[in-house]
Design a protein around this motif. Structure first.
Motif, mmCIF file in Angstrom:
data_model
loop_
_atom_site.group_PDB
_atom_site.id
_atom_site.type_symbol
_atom_site.label_atom_id
_atom_site.label_comp_id
_atom_site.label_asym_id
_atom_site.label_seq_id
_atom_site.Cartn_x
_atom_site.Cartn_y
_atom_site.Cartn_z
ATOM 1 N N LEU A 88 -4.377 5.465 -4.797
ATOM 2 C CA LEU A 88 -4.360 4.578 -3.637
ATOM 3 C C LEU A 88 -5.775 4.159 -3.256
ATOM 4 C CD1 LEU A 88 -1.715 6.133 -1.238
ATOM 5 C CD2 LEU A 88 -1.608 3.933 -2.396
ATOM 6 N N VAL A 89 -6.713 5.070 -3.394
ATOM 7 C CA VAL A 89 -8.105 4.794 -3.056
ATOM 8 C C VAL A 89 -8.640 3.624 -3.880
ATOM 9 C CG1 VAL A 89 -10.437 5.774 -3.094
ATOM 10 C CG2 VAL A 89 -8.519 7.142 -2.305
ATOM 11 N N THR A 90 -8.242 3.526 -5.120
ATOM 12 C CA THR A 90 -8.688 2.424 -5.979
ATOM 13 C C THR A 90 -8.299 1.087 -5.370
ATOM 14 O OG1 THR A 90 -8.473 3.796 -7.949
ATOM 15 C CG2 THR A 90 -8.475 1.413 -8.288
ATOM 16 N N VAL A 91 -7.062 0.964 -4.924
ATOM 17 C CA VAL A 91 -6.584 -0.295 -4.354
ATOM 18 C C VAL A 91 -7.192 -0.510 -2.965
ATOM 19 C CG1 VAL A 91 -4.547 -1.613 -3.659
ATOM 20 C CG2 VAL A 91 -4.449 -0.144 -5.680
ATOM 21 N N LEU A 92 -7.222 0.527 -2.146
ATOM 22 C CA LEU A 92 -7.783 0.392 -0.800
ATOM 23 C C LEU A 92 -9.262 0.009 -0.842
ATOM 24 C CD1 LEU A 92 -5.987 3.441 0.811
ATOM 25 C CD2 LEU A 92 -5.608 1.033 1.391
ATOM 26 N N ASP A 93 -10.010 0.603 -1.750
ATOM 27 C CA ASP A 93 -11.435 0.253 -1.896
ATOM 28 C C ASP A 93 -11.614 -1.191 -2.343
ATOM 29 O OD1 ASP A 93 -12.327 2.762 -1.113
ATOM 30 O OD2 ASP A 93 -12.706 3.468 -3.162
ATOM 31 N N LEU A 94 -10.704 -1.671 -3.161
ATOM 32 C CA LEU A 94 -10.766 -3.055 -3.637
ATOM 33 C C LEU A 94 -10.468 -4.036 -2.498
ATOM 34 C CD1 LEU A 94 -11.071 -4.759 -6.281
ATOM 35 C CD2 LEU A 94 -8.591 -4.589 -6.509
ATOM 36 N N LEU A 95 -9.489 -3.710 -1.668
ATOM 37 C CA LEU A 95 -9.039 -4.609 -0.608
ATOM 38 C C LEU A 95 -9.912 -4.597 0.642
ATOM 39 C CD1 LEU A 95 -5.197 -3.866 -0.591
ATOM 40 C CD2 LEU A 95 -6.384 -5.747 -1.738
ATOM 41 N N ALA A 96 -10.286 -3.431 1.113
ATOM 42 C CA ALA A 96 -10.878 -3.255 2.445
ATOM 43 C C ALA A 96 -12.019 -4.216 2.770
ATOM 44 C CB ALA A 96 -11.320 -1.810 2.638
ATOM 45 N N PRO A 97 -12.985 -4.441 1.887
ATOM 46 C CA PRO A 97 -14.088 -5.331 2.263
ATOM 47 C C PRO A 97 -13.686 -6.803 2.426
ATOM 48 C CG PRO A 97 -14.686 -3.958 0.381
ATOM 49 C CD PRO A 97 -13.215 -3.799 0.603
ATOM 50 N N HIS A 98 -12.463 -7.151 2.023
ATOM 51 C CA HIS A 98 -12.068 -8.556 1.983
ATOM 52 C C HIS A 98 -10.873 -8.891 2.872
ATOM 53 C CE1 HIS A 98 -14.887 -8.606 -1.279
ATOM 54 N NE2 HIS A 98 -14.214 -7.600 -1.814
ATOM 55 N N VAL A 99 -10.370 -7.899 3.616
ATOM 56 C CA VAL A 99 -9.223 -8.141 4.483
ATOM 57 C C VAL A 99 -9.626 -9.108 5.589
ATOM 58 C CG1 VAL A 99 -7.656 -7.044 6.133
ATOM 59 C CG2 VAL A 99 -8.088 -5.974 3.929
ATOM 60 N N ALA A 100 -8.766 -10.097 5.838
ATOM 61 C CA ALA A 100 -9.091 -11.195 6.751
ATOM 62 C C ALA A 100 -9.167 -10.782 8.216
ATOM 63 C CB ALA A 100 -8.074 -12.322 6.582
ATOM 64 N N SER A 101 -8.326 -9.872 8.657
ATOM 65 C CA SER A 101 -8.361 -9.462 10.058
ATOM 66 C C SER A 101 -7.996 -7.983 10.168
ATOM 67 C CB SER A 101 -7.423 -10.314 10.899
ATOM 68 O OG SER A 101 -6.106 -10.212 10.428
ATOM 69 N N PRO A 102 -8.584 -7.299 11.157
ATOM 70 C CA PRO A 102 -8.314 -5.870 11.311
ATOM 71 C C PRO A 102 -6.857 -5.614 11.686
ATOM 72 C CG PRO A 102 -9.615 -6.680 13.156
ATOM 73 C CD PRO A 102 -9.473 -7.812 12.189
ATOM 74 N N GLY A 103 -6.385 -4.442 11.296
ATOM 75 C CA GLY A 103 -5.038 -4.036 11.656
ATOM 76 C C GLY A 103 -4.304 -3.436 10.484
ATOM 77 N N PRO A 104 -3.000 -3.268 10.643
ATOM 78 C CA PRO A 104 -2.199 -2.661 9.575
ATOM 79 C C PRO A 104 -2.173 -3.547 8.332
ATOM 80 C CG PRO A 104 -0.808 -3.277 11.445
ATOM 81 C CD PRO A 104 -2.207 -3.603 11.815
#
Length: 131
Positions: A88-104
């Motif tokens: 899961l960390v692999t995917v979360l690390d890939l996504l987190a810096p690029h998520v458009a808005s904070p939240g779930p």
């Protein structure tokens, strides 16, 4: 005996998400056959979000990444073994810096549980929150 989990990612990535990140996501989602540079090797040996046609999830696994009005819309739903949950960390690390808005931005739950653990994104990072 292994535990099984439903893993869902559902979030918008910024429209300016770098091409290498989108290429990696497309590969993980099974939308492209060839891994991008640096993938398909030991660290990223296989796509993590590719739908399994033989899944035990009702309605099946699903993978989508498309440009929408709010940015890149990502939705994936997969059935994971407990042995894979560390990825899961692999995917979360890939996504987190690029998520458009904070939240779930998704969740996971053991197949016999009623309450999921929710992923939240904020300031380029993530957290997994138990209900």
């Amino acid at each position: 005996m292994s535990l099984h989990y439903e893993v869902v990612f559902t979030c918008f990535l910024r429209e300016d998400t770098p091409a290498p990140v989108l290429d990696a996501l497309r590969w993980h989602l099974g939308l492209t056959e060839e891994p991008p540079p640096g993938y398909g090797e030991e660290e990223y040996a296989y796509p993590l979000l590719r739908p399994d046609p033989h899944t035990r999830l009702p309605g099946g696994d699903f993978a989508s990444l498309r440009l929408q009005d709010k940015g890149w819309g990502l939705y994936s739903r997969n059935y994971w073994l407990d042995d894979d949950m560390g990825e899961l960390v692999t995917v979360l690390d890939l996504l987190a810096p690029h998520v458009a808005s904070p939240g779930p931005g998704g969740f996971f739950r053991e197949e016999d549980e009623t309450r999921p653990t929710v992923f939240t994104f904020r300031d380029g990072a993530y957290d997994a929150l138990k209900p």
